[in-house]
Design an enzyme around this catalytic site. Structure first.
Site, PDB file in Angstrom:
ATOM      1  N   ALA A 150       0.881  -1.162   0.000  1.00  0.00           N
ATOM      2  CA  ALA A 150       0.000   0.000   0.000  1.00  0.00           C
ATOM      3  C   ALA A 150       0.909   1.198   0.000  1.00  0.00           C
ATOM      4  O   ALA A 150       2.072   1.095   0.334  1.00  0.00           O
ATOM      5  CB  ALA A 150      -0.853   0.001   1.250  1.00  0.00           C
ATOM      6  N   CYS A 151       0.442   2.334  -0.445  1.00  0.00           N
ATOM      7  CA  CYS A 151       1.437   3.365  -0.699  1.00  0.00           C
ATOM      8  C   CYS A 151       0.849   4.735  -0.958  1.00  0.00           C
ATOM      9  O   CYS A 151      -0.330   4.966  -0.820  1.00  0.00           O
ATOM     10  CB  CYS A 151       2.223   2.969  -1.952  1.00  0.00           C
ATOM     11  SG  CYS A 151       1.975   1.307  -2.475  1.00  0.00           S
TER      12      CYS A 151
END
Lengths: 504, 270, 375
Positions: C15-16
């Site tokens: 995730a980012c």
């Protein structure tokens, strides 16, 4: 010659509950229950009982219990009771043991050794009750790429497209011919297919003329080796045409409809004399090699003006992936593969129980073969042979199938209890018979409602499982082996299936 | 279904009066943690009003301000607050001079938020009380699982329109979309799984945009009273759109409510 | 016949945060601004991956393909042997006009860096290869290096552009490669990563790139297994153990090889829902139904927000039900894309327009003189 064989079932009648209404006598076409006027009571003959449970379900007092006979030979791991009794029967008659339904032997069921994924945290699972969940899919050949041009905002597609079947849920009704099953059962399948946005398969018995206009658009019509009931209207009223090369219950041998089941209407639809045995030979006698198949496929495309997808149904046997690859290159749009547990109305037991391979391994191997050759887009795969529940459907698609055919499951929805006596024509449930006294028992409206309910319930369950995996369109599950894990399988089985072991 | 009554005033439970002491924070270079530390310090030391300048992405502003004595604060934010603004808010008032991001009013319990700009996704998720006023539009999944109980009822008023999945799983509260720029409501899947509460849309919406369990009809007299009340409050807080009150109040509105409390009762077999 | 073993590939999950900035007049700028912007979203990452793609950074070598290579391995010797093997391969297949180590600072906080080199080259085709295009040649050789030469990975292969990435917060990677001092680009895209696999490796960071297409991605692709087999049929090898790879290859297949416009490509990766398609007019309905029918296996399921960088273009796209955020903004010639609006405001407090695009609808920024750039 006196028969040395045990009756298979034991009938227990609770005399206190039994109201002597003679309902069981009326229900049983095998003549198991009869009223003895002298003794003024009902008596039952175990030797005739097929174990179909019709009388049990319909007894208003629940007075009857029918169960496998407790009588036993001395326990023997090699010589089971079935093996002993079959041998004795053959000694008595010199005949081939016939049976119905699908393989009941304990071959490994791979569906029960695969588990599915669910998304958590890193990817949200989706709620099918509130978010859109799409089970629609297309069966047929797809081009490798699309050539699109756009002029002044109008986009046009330049690639020519092969005809495809659009199906709202990936469960189709498998081939069961009119003759093998009753007219009412056949019509129920057609009605439910049209209502539920899916398709039914006519099997090799043809499609009665009065059904063509209403149900043709949901029908996959079969062209089998006996070429029963095939005329140009039959081909053109359909949604797709399927060449039946083999089926999972009896690979390598043809179909056999005993004369008892060839009634007047069956004879009319199949265009053979009433009362004769309807034999479909083992091979198509115009297909002795792959190029002949290519010729037949093209002939059917010509006969239908290239408007219908052409499917080829084969049994899953040892080197079938290579055969299937050839079939795709021969021009087939859909390949239907039928595995070891496929059902039938009549087959020699030796063939049904010993020939073919499990469908789970077959799907995986076929999908990998076609991908490896770069031709997976050129056909869709429909898998059949013992699909029992929605989880099996999801696993089949994750292994690489586009859709599944259900045969036994559809019959069970209509009332079948897998008593395996279909070949006698005495199906008490009105399903596998052409005797009008029996077929009347199956009400088309109710039976088709049962089938639609089944499709609807499975579709909801499939949507739940897809949503759990974080997927909202069926396209994203096909061949997505990442969402499967094996439990309790050998290394070679994991390799063939192409999946990891749970925890890996 | 019980119709929404006129809401009580905005004060939260056992309200303490706002203290006049003021303070200012410059949020440049301040991380979320440090900023919220400072805010709490100020609250506990008796400050009633705070201005925070140069806010840029700091999260959970207003969340760490619960006290057993229910002290209240009035916070003015200049800049772009980060995600989860006013999450779990317990009775304070927050004004944003700029756009807000995602998660505004997440499980908010009481208080008021006014945004002079737009809000992002998941606005008012699980909101259970208080009021939020947004001048422009908002993103996806607005008012998801908003809830109410007896007279504790949250309210959301949006000056623009929303994107898809508005009011998903909504179980209570009032949502009002004014579409002041007359762009038309484009959202799809409005109210899927809705089983409580009410959504008012100024203008109209197509049936195909609504979830299958949503009933829609034009508003009636008692709805109009509610609309009048909240539109007035909206315009008071967002004076830059004040001039068109009569026009707004007299426009056609539709009301969306759930068809049943148990939309999925026939789905399962036992 | 030997038994075919099953593929035990691993797919990292992450995730980012993502960010992109483009000056549509073509004026170039350094990475200082975007480094600040991505640092502002620091909490979305966990320091285990960061990267940048930059367009227009090699004007003096703009006619040559710039290969960025990463040589990994436990010891320096492993890295050097990988380099030697790679250079031998290059010598036979390409004309290399210039090569050097990509400059970096040693005193920064990144962990266990590989050896990172760049080669400016042109294809040198022999025999059968002469029939294929330069670009197909590059793609096949890149796939070959990435699958066959151990410890060597081509992570950037376009003209006049390059990727810089590794294990660390993106602002740390930016400092390591001195992106704020050494390079000027008209488009920068950035990514900060939060992988759930603690043994992150440099090759797994974003952007993923092939030729001049680069992708930064926030989300997880639940259709990865399906997308992967489809792309493998067209000769793409998914070796970098991250699902983002399939987006890069899908973009290459659809946009470069099949020359489909971005509006169509977006409809393939993130198609509308069937009941919306069924309500469209006949020609739209036919087009979208056909696209879903033919390209079903390329539907990207699962949450995603991506920024696609290409020569002269920057494109933002989210999944069809917009499970991941993306904010777009314009200010004069500048076009911004970001996971959070605040980051854009940090470097441009005034904005002409800010909006969140609908799921499945691409937002495209193009250089004003796009035609000239492409020639």
């Amino acid at each position: 010659m006196k028969s040395f064989v045990f009756p298979e079932f034991q009938i227990i009648r609770d005399e206190q509950k039994c109201g002597q209404c003679r309902g069981c006598e009326r229900q049983c076409a095998f003549g198991t229950h009869t009223y003895d006027p002298v003794a003024d009571r009902l008596i039952s003959d175990e030797t005739k009982c097929a174990g179909c449970q019709r009388c049990v379900i319909f007894c208003p007092k629940h007075a009857i219990v029918i169960r496998p006979t407790p009588s036993f030979y001395r326990p023997n791991a090699s010589w089971s009771r079935e093996k002993l009794d079959d041998l004795k029967k053959q000694a008595e008659t010199g005949g081939v043991i016939l049976t119905g339904s699908g393989n009941d032997k304990p071959f490994r069921i791979y569906w029960d050794h695969m588990v599915l994924n669910a998304s958590q945290v890193t990817n949200p699972s989706l709620d099918p009750l509130r978010e859109p969940m799409e089970l629609r899919t297309f069966l047929g050949a797809k081009p490798d790429l699309m050539d699109i041009s756009s002029q002044e905002g109008v986009v046009s597609i330049n690639t020519s497209l092969s005809p495809n079947l659009m199906v709202e849920t990936p469960v189709l009704f498998s081939a069961m011919s009119y003759g093998a099953i009753s007219y009412n059962a056949f019509r129920s399948l057609a009605t439910a297919a049209c209502k539920s946005g899916t398709y039914f398969n006519t099997g090799e018995g043809g499609l009665p003329k009065e059904m063509r206009q209403e149900f043709g658009r949901c029908a996959i019509v079969q062209v089998a080796s006996g070429r029963f009931g095939i005329d140009a209207e039959y081909l053109n009223c359909s949604a797709a045409v399927e060449i039946k090369v083999g089926q999972g219950a009896k690979p390598g041998i043809g179909g056999h409809l005993p004369g008892e089941k060839v009634s007047e209407l069956v004879a009319q639809t199949r265009m053979i004399p009433q009362g004769t045995d309807a034999i479909s030979p083992a091979p198509h006698h115009d297909i002795y090699s792959i190029e002949d198949l290519s010729m037949l496929i093209t002939a059917l495309k010509e006969a239908t003006n290239y408007e219908k997808p052409i499917s080829v149904k084969i049994a899953a046997v040892h080197n079938f992936a290579a055969i299937a690859s050839g079939i795709v290159r021969a021009g087939a749009d859909i390949i239907a593969i039928d595995g070891l547990r496929g059902g039938t109305g009549a087959a020699p037991k030796a063939i049904r129980d010993n020939v073919g391979i499990p469908i789970e391994l077959a799907i995986s191997s076929l999908d990998r073969r076609l991908r490896g050759e770069g031709i997976r887009n050129r056909c869709s795969i429909i898998a059949a042979g013992g699909i029992r529940c929605s989880a099996d459907v999801v696993k089949a698609i994750a292994l690489g199938a586009d859709a599944v055919y259900i045969g036994s499951a559809a019959l069970i929805a209509m009332g079948c209890t897998l008593c395996q006596k279909c070949y006698t024509g005495k199906c008490n449930w009105g399903i596998c018979t052409t005797d009008p006294r029996l077929t009347g028992r199956l009400n088309v409206e109710i039976a088709s409602q049962r089938l639609s309910n089944l499709i609807s319930a499975w579709s909801h369950e499939i949507a739940e499982m897809l949503g759990g995996m974080g997927i909202n369109a069926l396209e994203s599950l096909r061949g997505n082996r990442d969402h499967l894990r094996g439990v309790g399988l050998h290394e070679w089985e994991l390799d063939v299936l192409g999946i990891k072991g749970a925890g890996e | 279904m019980a119709r929404a009554d006129l809401c009580g005033d905005l004060s939260g439970p056992e309200d303490a009066p706002l203290r006049p002491e003021e303070a200012e924070i410059d949020a440049t270079e301040l991380e979320t943690r440090a900023l919220n530390d400072r805010l709490r310090e100020l609250l506990l030391s008796g400050v009633g009003r705070v201005r925070i300048k140069n806010v840029c992405g700091q999260r959970y502003i207003g969340t760490r301000l619960y006290t057993p004595q229910h002290l209240k604060m009035d916070i003015e934010i200049f800049g772009t607050p980060g995600n989860d603004l006013a999450a779990f808010l317990f009775g304070h008032r927050i004004t944003v001079h700029g756009n807000a991001q995602d998660g505004v009013g997440n499980t908010m319990d009481a208080g008021e938020v006014v945004v002079h700009g737009r809000a992002g996704d998941v606005l008012c998720f699980s909101m259970r009380g208080g009021e939020i006023y947004v001048r422009d539009g908002c993103g996806y999944r607005t008012a998801l699982h908003m809830k109410e109980y007896e007279d504790k009822r949250p309210v959301l008023v949006i000056g623009g329109t929303s994107q898809d999945f508005l009011g998903e799983y909504m179980a209570g509260g009032i949502v009002l979309l004014l579409d002041l720029e007359n762009k038309g409501h484009q959202a799809n899947f409005i109210g899927t799984g809705m089983h409580g509460g009410v959504i008012y849309l100024r203008g109209s919406v197509e049936d195909c945009q609504l979830g299958s369990h949503v009933a829609h009809c034009p508003v009636d007299q008692s709805d109009r009273k509610i609309l009048d009340h909240y539109i007035t409050k909206f315009l008071e807080r967002l004076p830059e759109v004040a001039s068109r009150r009569e026009e707004i109040v007299n426009s056609p509105f539709v009301r969306l409510t759930p068809r049943s409390k148990r939309p999925y009762s026939s789905l399962y077999t036992y | 016949m030997p038994r075919i073993r099953r593929e035990l590939y691993n797919k990292e999950i992450c995730a980012c945060s993502i960010f992109g900035a483009m000056n549509q007049s073509g004026e170039r700028f350094n990475a200082a601004g975007v480094m600040k912007a991505i640092a502002n979203m620091h909490v979305r990452g966990n320091g285990l991956g960061g990267g940048f793609a930059a367009y227009g950074i090699y004007p003096e070598y703009k006619d040559y393909y710039a290969f960025h290579l990463m040589f990994t391995g436990k010891s320096r010797q492993d890295k050097l042997s990988a380099k030697a093997e790679l250079e031998e391969f290059l010598a036979g297949k390409f004309d290399v006009v210039y090569e050097e180590e990509i400059p970096h600072r040693d005193e920064s906080t990144v962990s266990d860096p590989p050896l990172v080199w760049r080669y400016f080259l042109l294809p040198h085709k022999h025999g059968e290869d002469e029939a294929i295009s330069d670009e197909d040649y590059i793609v096949s050789k890149v796939m070959w290096v990435n699958t066959k030469i151990e410890n060597a990975y081509v992570f950037s292969s376009g003209k006049n552009m390059g990727c810089f990435k590794g294990v660390g917060y993106p602002e740390e990677i930016g400092e390591y490669f001195m992106l704020d001092r050494l390079y000027q680009a008209y488009t920068w895209t950035v990514h900060g990563r939060f992988p759930t696999n603690t043994q992150a490796w440099w090759g797994g960071a974003h952007p993923f790139s092939l030729l001049d297409t680069s992708i930064v991605h926030n989300g997880e692709i639940s259709s990865y297994g399906t997308n992967r087999w489809y792309l493998e049929m067209y000769g793409y090898a998914c070796t970098l153990q991250t699902d983002t790879e399939v987006i890069a290859y899908a973009a290459d297949l659809l946009m470069r090889r099949q020359r489909l416009p971005i509006e169509i490509v977006a409809r393939i990766l993130a198609p509308p829902i069937w009941n919306a398609i069924d309500r469209m007019n006949d020609s739209e309905k036919k087009l979208l139904t056909t696209l879903r029918m033919v390209y079903g296996p390329l539907l990207m399921n699962g949450p995603f927000a991506i920024i696609i960088g290409q020569t002269g273009r920057m494109i933002g796209l989210t999944d069809r039900i917009r499970l991941r955020p993306l904010t777009a903004a314009r200010r004069g010639d500048m076009f911004y894309l970001s996971s959070e609006e605040a980051s854009i405001r940090l470097i441009s407090p005034e904005l002409d327009r800010v909006w969140t695009p609908n799921g499945g609808e691409p937002v495209v920024g193009e250089l004003n003189n796009m035609r000239t750039v492409l020639q």
